[in-house]
Design an enzyme around this catalytic site. Structure first.
Site, PDB file in Angstrom:
ATOM      1  N   HIS A  23       0.856  -1.183   0.000  1.00  0.00           N
ATOM      2  CA  HIS A  23       0.000   0.000   0.000  1.00  0.00           C
ATOM      3  C   HIS A  23       0.894   1.236   0.000  1.00  0.00           C
ATOM      4  CE1 HIS A  23       0.824   0.597   4.249  1.00  0.00           C
ATOM      5  NE2 HIS A  23       0.238  -0.542   4.599  1.00  0.00           N
ATOM      6  N   HIS A  26       4.004   1.546   2.360  1.00  0.00           N
ATOM      7  CA  HIS A  26       5.242   0.870   1.940  1.00  0.00           C
ATOM      8  C   HIS A  26       5.912   1.663   0.820  1.00  0.00           C
ATOM      9  CE1 HIS A  26       2.475  -2.563   3.126  1.00  0.00           C
ATOM     10  NE2 HIS A  26       3.432  -2.639   4.035  1.00  0.00           N
ATOM     11  N   CYS A 132       3.095 -10.893  19.537  1.00  0.00           N
ATOM     12  CA  CYS A 132       2.209 -10.313  18.506  1.00  0.00           C
ATOM     13  C   CYS A 132       2.683 -10.825  17.149  1.00  0.00           C
ATOM     14  CB  CYS A 132       2.242  -8.786  18.525  1.00  0.00           C
ATOM     15  SG  CYS A 132       1.399  -8.091  17.073  1.00  0.00           S
ATOM     16  N   CYS A 135       3.496  -7.978  14.604  1.00  0.00           N
ATOM     17  CA  CYS A 135       4.839  -7.397  14.773  1.00  0.00           C
ATOM     18  C   CYS A 135       5.917  -8.473  14.662  1.00  0.00           C
ATOM     19  CB  CYS A 135       5.002  -6.762  16.150  1.00  0.00           C
ATOM     20  SG  CYS A 135       4.000  -5.320  16.452  1.00  0.00           S
ATOM     21  N   CYS A 157      -1.972  -5.777  21.137  1.00  0.00           N
ATOM     22  CA  CYS A 157      -0.757  -5.098  20.672  1.00  0.00           C
ATOM     23  C   CYS A 157      -1.131  -3.644  20.380  1.00  0.00           C
ATOM     24  CB  CYS A 157      -0.238  -5.770  19.405  1.00  0.00           C
ATOM     25  SG  CYS A 157       0.914  -4.736  18.484  1.00  0.00           S
ATOM     26  N   HIS A 160      -0.991  -3.061  16.347  1.00  0.00           N
ATOM     27  CA  HIS A 160      -1.958  -3.746  15.479  1.00  0.00           C
ATOM     28  C   HIS A 160      -3.383  -3.755  16.023  1.00  0.00           C
ATOM     29  CE1 HIS A 160       1.855  -5.145  13.779  1.00  0.00           C
ATOM     30  NE2 HIS A 160       1.174  -5.190  12.653  1.00  0.00           N
ATOM     31  N   LYS A 312      -2.375   4.614  11.829  1.00  0.00           N
ATOM     32  CA  LYS A 312      -1.436   4.126  10.823  1.00  0.00           C
ATOM     33  C   LYS A 312      -2.208   3.401   9.722  1.00  0.00           C
ATOM     34  CE  LYS A 312       2.590   1.095  10.373  1.00  0.00           C
ATOM     35  NZ  LYS A 312       2.482  -0.344  10.220  1.00  0.00           N
ATOM     36  N   LYS A 315      -3.362  -2.429   5.735  1.00  0.00           N
ATOM     37  CA  LYS A 315      -4.279  -3.313   5.020  1.00  0.00           C
ATOM     38  C   LYS A 315      -5.196  -4.024   6.005  1.00  0.00           C
ATOM     39  CE  LYS A 315      -4.479  -3.589   0.564  1.00  0.00           C
ATOM     40  NZ  LYS A 315      -3.643  -4.299  -0.372  1.00  0.00           N
TER      41      LYS A 315
END
Ligand code: MSP
Length: 543
Positions: A23, A26, A132, A135, A157, A160, A312, A315
């Site tokens: 996405h 990145h 996690c 991560c 987490c 996430h 953040k 996806k």
């Protein structure tokens, strides 16, 4: 020309997990990496730019299982179908692409950990704690947040927003705690090692709190690099992944060419990472290198996150936007320019279609593209497309040349600080000043003065009109060089429109440091008005 004996400027991106397609978060890292390395190439330095994919670990394994294929098949599909093609979409020119499933990597990783084992840096133990998978990291209980709603009663987490899993395993451990003091000394003696300052402070606080030894193997699944002395274990995915930066340039190879590559490339100058993976790079990675007796990279730079709705972009939270969604409409140059100009590199930034469209039109289409087409159109109209001979320069011309010289110096300094926004701002002072120069000099009025009329019906050589247009063309030439790393397609088109290749050579070979000096395009150079560099666009239709 690059000097073969000189060490390469070596820059890396993180290697991306192949659990999903890329996405714009990145792509942001890779674009920044590409702009920095293109800038160094434009300085005529040797450059090595590495990117790639991180293919082992539970996260990738589970995604493959969920899709009913083997992890290797899944990785192959994502790498060939998504991760390699996105490099073309964003116009990145990496020198190498490492995949952690390649034998060149796995073999060298095994040699590396065997060496640490032989040196007494690794021991067998057991570990229990929250993990996690997003991560791929054991968490400390204090880092977790309390779940609500469907996750009521669970620990999540913080990155996430998903529940962690309690793991209890026999593992091999790396004696990382033994490196606490040496790491603190590193941050102290080399403040440039972790940048920006906010990232360095975070790392300092973390390490000052004391380090634990690191669990570096797993034995409840097998998708990873086998531990050479105990193949019932696979190497922890981060230990495997971090090593890519060194294995990709030849660490541990016996091949003479690979050895030469390592000697001319390692240590890395910059590891570019998102702030989510700062600690792995600023704590674990240097400790691994210290244990192996290898030189340390110069800088780990952590940039901020692209946010959607204040979080953040990701996806898994369904906020990921594919780069092609933007690039199909605005083009790769606009994509590259926008994210680096709109967000201070190192800080978080929010993406919005409105902001992108506004900047595209104000800065790229009206500010820069229009300037280029106006100058080319006037050289066409008054001089039949052949650059005239300039007359005497006045203060206005000297002032514009000074702006160009300062833009070069400021942009160069900003690139060395990895302050990409500052670098583009510096370049834009020249775009703006050239627009002001043309507005103030009013060449269309000058063209009507009696002394500007040539007997053949065109405009005279060496007069005021010629001076103004030549000066504007020189400013555009400077801009083509300075913007080549940022908007390579537009810069190439501008170089072509300026007819600069015949007298001056390829754009890629124009050094940055001389880019601000005027008086380089000879009289008679053929200027053509090509297609708009940044045509005006309808607003995108956002699904
Ligand atoms: N595989 C690890 C990295 C190993 S490096 C030895 C990993 N991969 S990842 O696919 O999750 O991508 C991580 C990187 O992608 C981040 O560090 C960051 O550079 C980039 N980004 C992913 N999402 C992002 C945003 N929303 N915003 C900005 N950058 C983002 O972690």
């Amino acid at each position: 020309m690059p000097d073969a004996a000189r060490k390469s400027f070596y820059l890396t991106t993180p290697i991306y997990y192949v659990n999903d397609a890329p996405h714009i978060g990145h792509a942001y890292t890779t674009v920044a990496a590409d702009v920095i390395t293109r800038w160094h190439r434009q300085r005529q330095e040797n450059v090595w730019f590495l990117t790639g994919t991180d293919e082992h670990g539970q996260k990738v394994m589970r995604t493959a299982e969920a899709n009913g294929v083997s992890p290797q098949e899944w990785a192959d599909r994502l790498v060939e179908g998504s991760w390699k093609p996105v490099l073309q979409t964003i116009d990145a020119i990496n020198d190498d692409f490492i995949r952690t499933t390649q034998p060149r990597h796995t073999e060298r990783v095994q040699a590396f950990i065997q060496d640490l084992h032989d040196k007494g840096e690794i021991y067998a133990g057991s570990y229990e704690g929250p993990y996690c998978v997003g991560c791929e990291e054991y968490k400390l209980p204090g880092e977790l947040i309390d779940g609500t709603g469907e996750y009521e009663g669970l620990k999540l987490c913080p990155i996430h927003g998903r529940p962690v899993e309690m793991l209890s395993e026999q593992n091999y451990f790396f004696r990382m705690s033994a490196y606490t003091e040496r790491l603190l000394a590193l941050y102290e003696e080399h403040p440039e090692f972790v940048q920006p300052a906010s990232a360095r402070n975070e790392v300092l606080a973390f390490v000052r709190g004391g380090l634990q030894d690191l669990s570096i193997s797993r034995n409840t699944f097998d998708w990873g690099v086998p531990i050479p002395w105990d193949t019932t274990h696979v190497l922890y995915v981060w230990f495997d992944a971090l090593l890519n930066y060194a294995t990709a340039v030849g660490l541990g190879s016996d091949d003479p060419q690979e050895k030469a590559r390592f000697a001319s490339t390692w240590p890395a100058d910059v590891h570019l990472v998102g702030k989510d993976i700062l600690r792995f790079h600023a704590v674990i990675w240097p400790a691994m290198l210290m244990a192996a007796g290898l030189p340390l990279p110069t800088t780990v730079f952590a940039h901020g996150w692209l946010l959607v709705g204040g979080e953040k972009m990701s996806k898994s939270k369904l906020t990921g936007i594919a780069p092609s969604q933007i690039i199909d409409h605005f083009g790769s140059d606009a994509f590259r320019y926008y994210f680096l100009r709109a967000i201070a590199f190192g800080q978080d930034g929010s993406f919005s279609w409105e902001d992108l469209s506004a900047r595209y039109h104000a800065e790229l289409a009206n500010g820069f593209g229009n300037l280029a087409s106006r100058v080319a159109a006037m050289v066409g109209k008054y001089y039949g497309g052949a650059l005239p001979a300039a007359g005497e320069a006045t203060d206005a011309e000297r002032a514009l040349e000074q702006v160009a010289a300062k833009a070069v110096a400021d942009a160069e300094a900003a690139i060395d600080r990895l302050a990409l926004q500052d670098a583009i701002n510096a370049v834009w002072t020249l775009v703006d000043a050239t627009n002001v120069y043309i507005t103030e000099q009013e060449p269309w009025k000058v063209a009507k003065l009696p002394e500007e009329q040539a007997p053949d019906g065109g405009a005279v050589q060496g007069g005021r009109l010629a001076t103004v247009l030549v000066t504007a063309a020189e400013a555009l030439r400077s801009l083509a060089v300075l913007l080549h790393p940022v908007t390579p397609k537009a810069a190439d088109a501008l170089w072509e429109s300026l007819g600069a290749e015949a007298p001056l050579g390829a754009l890629a070979l124009q050094p940055v440091d001389g880019a601000g000096r005027f008086g380089t395009l000879p009289a008679g150079t053929t200027i053509t008005k090509g297609a708009s560099l940044f045509p005006r666009l309808e607003d995108p239709v956002v699904a």
